[in-house]
Design a protein around this motif. Structure first.
Motif, PDB file in Angstrom:
ATOM      1  N   VAL A  19       0.866  -1.036  -0.053  1.00  0.00           N
ATOM      2  CA  VAL A  19       0.127  -0.085  -0.043  1.00  0.00           C
ATOM      3  C   VAL A  19       0.890   1.347  -0.236  1.00  0.00           C
ATOM      4  N   HIS A  20       0.608   1.815  -0.981  1.00  0.00           N
ATOM      5  CA  HIS A  20       1.286   3.407  -0.892  1.00  0.00           C
ATOM      6  C   HIS A  20       0.618   4.428  -0.026  1.00  0.00           C
ATOM      7  N   MET A  21       1.125   5.008   0.549  1.00  0.00           N
ATOM      8  CA  MET A  21       0.497   6.291   1.365  1.00  0.00           C
ATOM      9  C   MET A  21       1.661   7.146   1.756  1.00  0.00           C
ATOM     10  N   GLY A  22       0.881   8.516   1.863  1.00  0.00           N
ATOM     11  CA  GLY A  22       1.749   9.772   2.188  1.00  0.00           C
ATOM     12  C   GLY A  22       1.840   9.794   3.764  1.00  0.00           C
ATOM     13  N   PRO A  23       2.451  10.651   4.396  1.00  0.00           N
ATOM     14  CA  PRO A  23       2.822  10.750   5.845  1.00  0.00           C
ATOM     15  C   PRO A  23       1.524  11.016   6.751  1.00  0.00           C
TER      16      PRO A  23
END
Lengths: 235, 235
Positions: free
Chosen positions: B155-159
């Motif tokens: 899973v890609h995610m930002g902070p």
């Protein structure tokens, strides 16, 4: 009185500790059968009428190798399945013995390759309104109006195993698969019959997704039972 | 006094009821991003050196369609991948932009079709000791000594999303998929980067196994967190 109370307390604690440790081993019944998980590649079940058309009148299937369920076998006979866009699946193997109705079981990836977009997930034998296609054999062709399904992930078991797991025919169970692609299948359909040996049947997509060839860590769990062991949060 | 006590009791109950109903909405932080699950079909990432060999010196990829991650795209360019038994995968699409190292991502079913038996499950970029093959382009051929992997479910995610879910880069999460083939993926690798949009990437085997096209009921869960909702034991 104080001494007696202490002694009673100690006896109670000892009893709890001893029983707490002994109870699981003493009470748990041994599993009647080892858990076997096998992968069903795409295949066909065929009725005698269709077998006659495909391979000639009175044709009898020739066993190639036995399957885990008693009396079941992969046959030497294969057919060609033709989808709606005239795409083919060649060498589709027939499993014996013949059944009362012809049925093809595909993984979704097979269905995509064949150009079939709506293959339903069904219990074997429940084919009403499922997908259709053409089947070619050396003696002729049949049209299947319906009967192409993705078989629902399921587990065969006899009555003793059903009692051990506390499930009934058509209940749902869970199957935890460990290893590098670990996952928990949440909808494993139970099929109970006195003739069945304990065996989970998954299709090739399911086996590939969970990396079944990479692990022996599999566990059959009652639905709604305790949560399966958690994986560590980092590796 | 009796009247006062009753009034206090009623006030307390009303306060509890009101707060009980309001608290979840008032306290829970809103999820920063909607959960998107996309399927990655087999594809290739390519370095500029290999791009030059395959398509000619100085070749630049032509975007065909943008991907969900900003700046990433499916390119018009495709190649032919040749496995160890001279079996082929044609029309293997390149994803852009070019990377520092060439890498091919296959589902296990692709690897089986190609005759590759040992494709490891890896985080993108971690290709040491992975499988190899030959790649044919219109301008030439390259030999990949390694670089063929099955990408680990991730899973890609930002902070902000990482903070919301309480996870860090390279943590493991769980992904529950509902619907008729419901399952819980137990090893979803977290990739955090300020440029990332919240998106789960699964391969075609995983998407087929869980019947992703049949449901919108997906849920990303922290590993070791509460057990996902149990399915009913019968259907």
């Amino acid at each position: 009185m104080q001494g007696t109370a202490e002694r009673a307390d100690i006896e109670r604690v000892v009893r709890e500790v001893v029983l707490g440790h002994l109870r699981p081993a003493a009470v748990a019944r041994a599993a009647p059968s080892p858990l076997v998980v096998n992968v069903s590649a795409r295949h066909m079940h065929v009725c005698q009428t269709d077998l006659d058309r495909l391979f000639g009148p009175g044709h009898e299937l020739t066993p190639l190798r036995p399957l885990y369920q008693k009396g079941h076998f992969a046959a030497e006979e294969t057919v060609t399945l033709v989808g709606p866009k005239r795409r083919l699946i060649s060498n589709l193997r027939i499993l014996g013995p013949p059944r009362s109705a012809t049925q093809v079981e595909l993984a979704f990836s097979d269905a995509v390759a064949l150009g079939l977009e709506d293959v339903p997930i069904r219990l074997s034998g429940d084919v009403k309104g499922s997908a259709g296609g053409y089947v070619l054999g050396p003696n002729g062709m049949i049209e299947m109006k319906e009967g192409i399904i993705r078989a629902a992930l399921h587990v065969h078991m006899g009555p003793a195993d059903a009692e051990f797991y506390g499930v009934r025919h058509k209940d749902m169970m869970r199957l935890r698969v460990g290893g590098p692609a670990g996952l928990v299948f949440e909808r494993v359909l139970v099929r109970v019959d006195p003739s069945f040996r304990l065996e989970v049947h998954m299709d090739t997509d399911e086996a590939n997704a969970c990396g079944l060839h990479l692990t022996k860590d599999v566990e059959l769990l009652k639905a709604g039972g305790p949560s399966p062991r958690q994986e560590e949060s980092e590796r």
